[in-house]
Scaffold this motif. Structure first.
Motif, PDB file in Angstrom:
ATOM      1  N   LEU A   1       8.635 -14.093  41.544  1.00  0.00           N
ATOM      2  CA  LEU A   1       9.098 -13.072  40.683  1.00  0.00           C
ATOM      3  C   LEU A   1      10.415 -12.584  41.171  1.00  0.00           C
ATOM      4  CD1 LEU A   1       7.715 -11.575  38.167  1.00  0.00           C
ATOM      5  CD2 LEU A   1       6.533 -13.645  39.392  1.00  0.00           C
TER       6      LEU A   1
ATOM      7  N   ASP B   1       9.528 -10.361  54.134  1.00  0.00           N
ATOM      8  CA  ASP B   1      10.498 -10.286  53.019  1.00  0.00           C
ATOM      9  C   ASP B   1      10.529  -8.677  52.569  1.00  0.00           C
ATOM     10  OD1 ASP B   1      10.840 -12.937  53.301  1.00  0.00           O
ATOM     11  OD2 ASP B   1       9.521 -13.584  51.633  1.00  0.00           O
TER      12      ASP B   1
ATOM     13  N   ALA C   1       0.984  -0.126  50.054  1.00  0.00           N
ATOM     14  CA  ALA C   1      -0.074   0.365  49.004  1.00  0.00           C
ATOM     15  C   ALA C   1      -0.882  -0.667  48.447  1.00  0.00           C
ATOM     16  CB  ALA C   1       0.806   1.132  47.926  1.00  0.00           C
ATOM     17  N   ASP C   2      -0.303  -1.850  48.397  1.00  0.00           N
ATOM     18  CA  ASP C   2      -1.127  -2.853  47.903  1.00  0.00           C
ATOM     19  C   ASP C   2      -2.135  -3.421  48.945  1.00  0.00           C
ATOM     20  OD1 ASP C   2       0.542  -3.408  45.974  1.00  0.00           O
ATOM     21  OD2 ASP C   2       1.537  -5.346  46.456  1.00  0.00           O
TER      22      ASP C   2
ATOM     23  N   GLU D   1       5.328  -1.674  35.095  1.00  0.00           N
ATOM     24  CA  GLU D   1       3.781  -1.782  34.901  1.00  0.00           C
ATOM     25  C   GLU D   1       3.469  -0.889  33.693  1.00  0.00           C
ATOM     26  OE1 GLU D   1       2.203  -0.253  38.386  1.00  0.00           O
ATOM     27  OE2 GLU D   1       3.053  -1.868  39.455  1.00  0.00           O
TER      28      GLU D   1
ATOM     29  N   LEU E   1      -6.912  -7.394  46.906  1.00  0.00           N
ATOM     30  CA  LEU E   1      -6.918  -8.121  48.234  1.00  0.00           C
ATOM     31  C   LEU E   1      -7.861  -7.006  49.146  1.00  0.00           C
ATOM     32  CD1 LEU E   1      -3.193  -8.460  48.914  1.00  0.00           C
ATOM     33  CD2 LEU E   1      -4.952 -10.192  48.266  1.00  0.00           C
TER      34      LEU E   1
ATOM     35  N   PRO F   1       9.109  -6.500  34.880  1.00  0.00           N
ATOM     36  CA  PRO F   1       7.976  -5.883  36.087  1.00  0.00           C
ATOM     37  C   PRO F   1       7.586  -4.537  35.864  1.00  0.00           C
ATOM     38  CG  PRO F   1      10.318  -5.980  36.644  1.00  0.00           C
ATOM     39  CD  PRO F   1      10.410  -6.384  35.354  1.00  0.00           C
TER      40      PRO F   1
ATOM     41  N   LYS G   1      -2.303  -6.025  43.454  1.00  0.00           N
ATOM     42  CA  LYS G   1      -2.879  -4.819  43.768  1.00  0.00           C
ATOM     43  C   LYS G   1      -3.808  -4.562  42.512  1.00  0.00           C
ATOM     44  CE  LYS G   1      -1.958   0.108  44.554  1.00  0.00           C
ATOM     45  NZ  LYS G   1      -1.091   1.137  44.512  1.00  0.00           N
TER      46      LYS G   1
ATOM     47  N   PRO H   1       5.578 -13.192  53.057  1.00  0.00           N
ATOM     48  CA  PRO H   1       6.165 -11.855  52.246  1.00  0.00           C
ATOM     49  C   PRO H   1       6.107 -10.413  52.679  1.00  0.00           C
ATOM     50  CG  PRO H   1       3.888 -12.857  51.810  1.00  0.00           C
ATOM     51  CD  PRO H   1       4.289 -13.765  52.463  1.00  0.00           C
TER      52      PRO H   1
ATOM     53  N   LYS I   1       4.152  -2.940  49.605  1.00  0.00           N
ATOM     54  CA  LYS I   1       3.037  -3.849  50.273  1.00  0.00           C
ATOM     55  C   LYS I   1       2.143  -3.070  50.972  1.00  0.00           C
ATOM     56  CE  LYS I   1       4.204  -8.101  49.840  1.00  0.00           C
ATOM     57  NZ  LYS I   1       3.865  -8.113  48.594  1.00  0.00           N
TER      58      LYS I   1
ATOM     59  N   PRO J   1      10.698  -6.900  46.683  1.00  0.00           N
ATOM     60  CA  PRO J   1       9.807  -6.713  47.918  1.00  0.00           C
ATOM     61  C   PRO J   1      10.178  -5.618  48.681  1.00  0.00           C
ATOM     62  CG  PRO J   1      11.515  -8.379  48.331  1.00  0.00           C
ATOM     63  CD  PRO J   1      11.618  -7.984  46.758  1.00  0.00           C
TER      64      PRO J   1
ATOM     65  N   ASN K   1       0.730  -4.736  39.394  1.00  0.00           N
ATOM     66  CA  ASN K   1       1.413  -5.762  40.462  1.00  0.00           C
ATOM     67  C   ASN K   1      -0.232  -6.557  40.652  1.00  0.00           C
ATOM     68  OD1 ASN K   1       1.835  -7.282  42.570  1.00  0.00           O
ATOM     69  ND2 ASN K   1       2.709  -5.747  43.786  1.00  0.00           N
TER      70      ASN K   1
ATOM     71  N   GLY L   1       7.221  -2.414  40.305  1.00  0.00           N
ATOM     72  CA  GLY L   1       6.136  -3.441  40.707  1.00  0.00           C
ATOM     73  C   GLY L   1       6.177  -4.046  41.899  1.00  0.00           C
ATOM     74  N   GLY L   2       6.071  -5.432  41.814  1.00  0.00           N
ATOM     75  CA  GLY L   2       6.113  -6.341  42.883  1.00  0.00           C
ATOM     76  C   GLY L   2       7.349  -7.103  43.050  1.00  0.00           C
ATOM     77  N   SER L   3       8.440  -6.791  42.088  1.00  0.00           N
ATOM     78  CA  SER L   3       9.336  -7.798  41.503  1.00  0.00           C
ATOM     79  C   SER L   3      10.602  -7.616  42.668  1.00  0.00           C
ATOM     80  CB  SER L   3       9.763  -7.806  40.320  1.00  0.00           C
ATOM     81  OG  SER L   3      10.351  -6.588  39.947  1.00  0.00           O
TER      82      SER L   3
END
Lengths: 296, 387
Positions: free
Chosen positions: B386, A76, A251-252, B250, A259, B248, B208, A73, A249, A244, B205, A240-242
């Motif tokens: 997604l 990606d 920030a996540d 938030e 995680l 998607p 996160k 990911p 990423k 990529p 997400n 959001g995450g949809s």
């Protein structure tokens, strides 16, 4: 670069003196750069290639973070970011030039100052407020969406296309701001000279206009690419995450509630971003140097 | 020329400034030299593992008042009623609470503990997502402390050594704006119905946000998955996305109020809070805990091992795990960890309990390894499913 290989020195009139004194004047800048860019960069590079064992506290060098940042990911997201940035920079660049040319050649000074001021404001309108402005207008229950039945036409704000449109909202004004001075620099005399020699408008642009503008256009493209590449808040609030994106990423991995122990991968991703930005700059700089002298 | 007295004045000012700076960013008081603040039996506040080490709650309160301050981090005032909890603690013990960065995430909290080790500004207590409580304990960042009510907390909800203890939590729930949706969905299976096209959102997400992660976990349980197998949950959202039901964006209070996220999967305490918040604003927010995917998750409380105010940190825990603190959480629709016992002995605020969304049975919790595995799979597969 030594003065003997400087192409600008060839005509003899623009030779610059490079004594120790000019060096001294740049010291504050160098110190600032070293402090504010060098130290974080060093820390990032260090974190990207080392791993600290949580239990023993021992640190060792490893390539696993960089390797992980280039697969699955994470890869990606890098590709997604490059695609989105390249597309938006290209579309934004072209539209920006067309608008700027229209504004620059129009005889109305009022239009000119209004367009440039508006561009200055819009180019800085980003982040979460912009995302919400779009949600309220063309989101799923947005005003315009419902009035114009956009959903039936296949419109979806929360997608790659939607994100592209949102990015263009601040990238086009940015391009107008950047390119307007360069368009001003195209002397009317060159055009007249071309016309007197029997050139068509198309030929003028092909052989004179575009080559002279090329570095500024490319510079504008690089700036737009970089702006889109680094944008985070707008995308975070919208998709959001949809879709990529590498900034999402990072920030996540860096600050999330889910995680754990991903910080080093985030740093490695940051390093990847710098490499990509560096590559883009590497294309731009030599070209810019080659023809910048025309626009003085 | 300066006169000598002016020069002396300047010198005094300068040294005062230096001293202030030094003490502002200087080290926290050494627990071993804390002498007078110390507890009974020669145990220092920083080493105390229960109220017994202080002798009594009064002695603990006195030691905390001597410190006078408490540094907290990542406590949003509108989240689980933390605003009122902080005010109540300040009023009761006359201790000033410095609330830093209310919207910080768990990893921000851990980063603050590490980067400000030994400083006066370091956070004293932490309210963490369970994964960070476990990893922080493994990195030896927390001081073991067992609150007075320790024995009443189920073993699955605390670290055996007392380095972290679950504090409050809730269930994954489906919030729904009845003013915009004719029939509100009650289960995950309902969400797939075509009538909910373009209406279902998560509050973040899941790689996160803890609550969004809970949503995917619950969806997995609803679709023949288990704590060890989150894949069905990812597939479920992939299916929702394909059918066009999932959006998607938030969900936040703003998108809920605007009607952009008419159905939002979130913790029941947040959804229940929205219902109050939006009453009379054209939003009729209903909350249902889906019966096919029941998943509860609790946050954990921990004390920084190098807390600059060790006694105040321990007093804060005693306050939170006392009936007063537990009921304040309850008032914010969160389910405090001691709720089952409090319902039995009648100390729970009955009015607040009645307002909680209904849930059958007792919550189960994934083991550490199951949680880690689920996260790894989610991080790997979520984007693909997604996009």
């Amino acid at each position: 670069m030594s003065s003997t290989t400087d192409p600008r020195a060839a005509d003899g009139t623009r030779r610059r003196r490079r004594g120790p004194r000019t060096w001294l004047a740049t010291l504050p800048l160098l110190a600032f750069t070293g402090l504010c860019f060098g130290i974080p960069l060093g820390a990032m590079a260090y974190g990207a290639v080392t791993r600290t064992d949580p239990a023993s506290g021992a640190t060792r060098v490893t390539g696993e973070h960089l390797a992980r940042s280039l697969q699955g990911p994470y890869l990606d997201s890098l590709i997604g970011s490059v695609q989105l940035s390249a597309l938006t920079a290209l579309v934004g660049g072209v539209l920006g030039v067309v608008i700027a040319q229209a504004v620059v050649t129009s005889r109305s000074a009022g239009l000119r100052s209004a367009a440039l001021t508006a561009s200055g404001v819009l180019a800085n309108f980003g982040g979460v407020p912009l995302a919400f402005a779009f949600i309220a207008t063309v989101g799923i229950s947005g005003v315009v969406t419902r009035l114009a039945d956009l959903t039936d036409l296949g419109w979806n704000l929360y997608s790659f296309t939607g994100l592209t449109v949102v990015y263009l909202y601040f990238l086009i004004p940015l391009m107008v701001l950047v390119i307007a001075p360069a368009l001003d620099g195209l002397r009317p005399q060159w055009r007249e000279a071309a016309q007197n020699s029997g050139a068509t408008g198309r030929q003028f642009w092909r052989h004179v206009g575009l080559p002279v503008l090329a570095p500024s256009l490319l510079g504008g493209f690089v700036l737009l690419f970089g702006t889109a590449f680094a944008a985070h808040a707008t995308a975070a609030a919208l998709v959001g995450g949809s879709v990529p994106l590498v900034t999402l990423k990072i920030a996540d991995a860096l600050s999330g509630n889910v995680l754990t122990g991903q910080e080093n991968v985030a740093l490695a991703l940051g390093l990847d971003m710098i490499l990509i930005a560096g590559l883009v700059m590497a294309v731009y700089l030599p070209l810019q140097r080659r023809s910048a002298r025309w626009l003085r | 020329m300066l006169s000598s007295s002016a020069r002396r004045g300047a010198a005094v000012l300068l040294s005062a400034a230096v001293l202030t700076t030094l003490s502002a960013c200087g080290a926290a008081p050494d627990p071993k030299s804390g002498g007078a603040d110390g507890a009974k039996n020669g145990v220092q506040p920083g080493a105390a593992t229960s109220v017994a080490d202080f002798g009594s709650l009064e002695a603990l309160a006195a030691a905390a008042q001597k410190e006078g301050e408490l540094n907290v981090i990542a406590l949003p005032p509108d989240w689980a009623n933390y605003g009122e909890i902080i005010k109540a603690f300040e009023a009761k013990y006359k201790i000033k609470v410095n609330s830093e960065n209310p919207d910080a995430s768990s990893s921000d909290e851990i980063a603050a503990v590490k980067s400000r080790k030994g400083q006066k500004r370091a956070p004293d207590v932490l309210d963490l997502g369970i994964a960070f409580a476990r990893s922080g304990a493994a990195e030896n960042l927390f001081a073991p402390y067992k609150v007075t009510a320790w024995d009443k907390i189920p073993a699955a909800q605390k670290d055996a050594d007392g380095r972290w203890t679950n504090d409050y939590g809730g269930y994954v729930s489906i919030g729904c704006d009845a003013a915009r949706i004719t029939t509100c969905p009650q289960t995950f299976a309902d969400l797939l119905k075509p009538e909910y096209k373009g209406k279902v959102a998560l509050n973040g997400n899941p790689t996160k946000s803890g609550s969004a992660f809970g949503g995917v976990y619950a969806a997995a349980l609803a679709n023949k998955g288990s704590f060890a197998d989150i894949q069905p949950g990812i597939d479920f959202f992939g299916q929702l996305k394909k059918s066009g039901n999932f959006i998607p964006v938030e969900s936040t209070p703003a998108t809920v109020e605007k009607g952009e996220t008419p159905i939002s999967i979130d913790w029941d305490y947040l959804n229940a809070g929205y219902a109050d918040q939006f009453k009379g604003k054209g939003v009729d927010w209903k909350v249902a805990v889906p019966t096919d995917g029941v998943y509860a998750q609790y946050y954990s409380q921990a004390v920084n091992k190098d807390a600059p105010h060790p006694a105040a940190a321990r007093l804060w825990l005693e306050f939170l795990y006392g009936p007063e603190g537990q009921n304040l959480w309850l008032k914010g629709y969160a389910r405090p960890v001691l709720l089952p016992g409090m319902t039995q002995d009648g100390t729970a605020d009955q009015a607040a309990v009645a307002k909680l969304p209904q849930v059958q049975g007792t919550p189960a919790f994934p083991a550490s390894e199951e949680l880690d595995k689920a996260k790894a799979i989610l991080a790997e597969k979520w984007d693909k499913a997604l996009s």
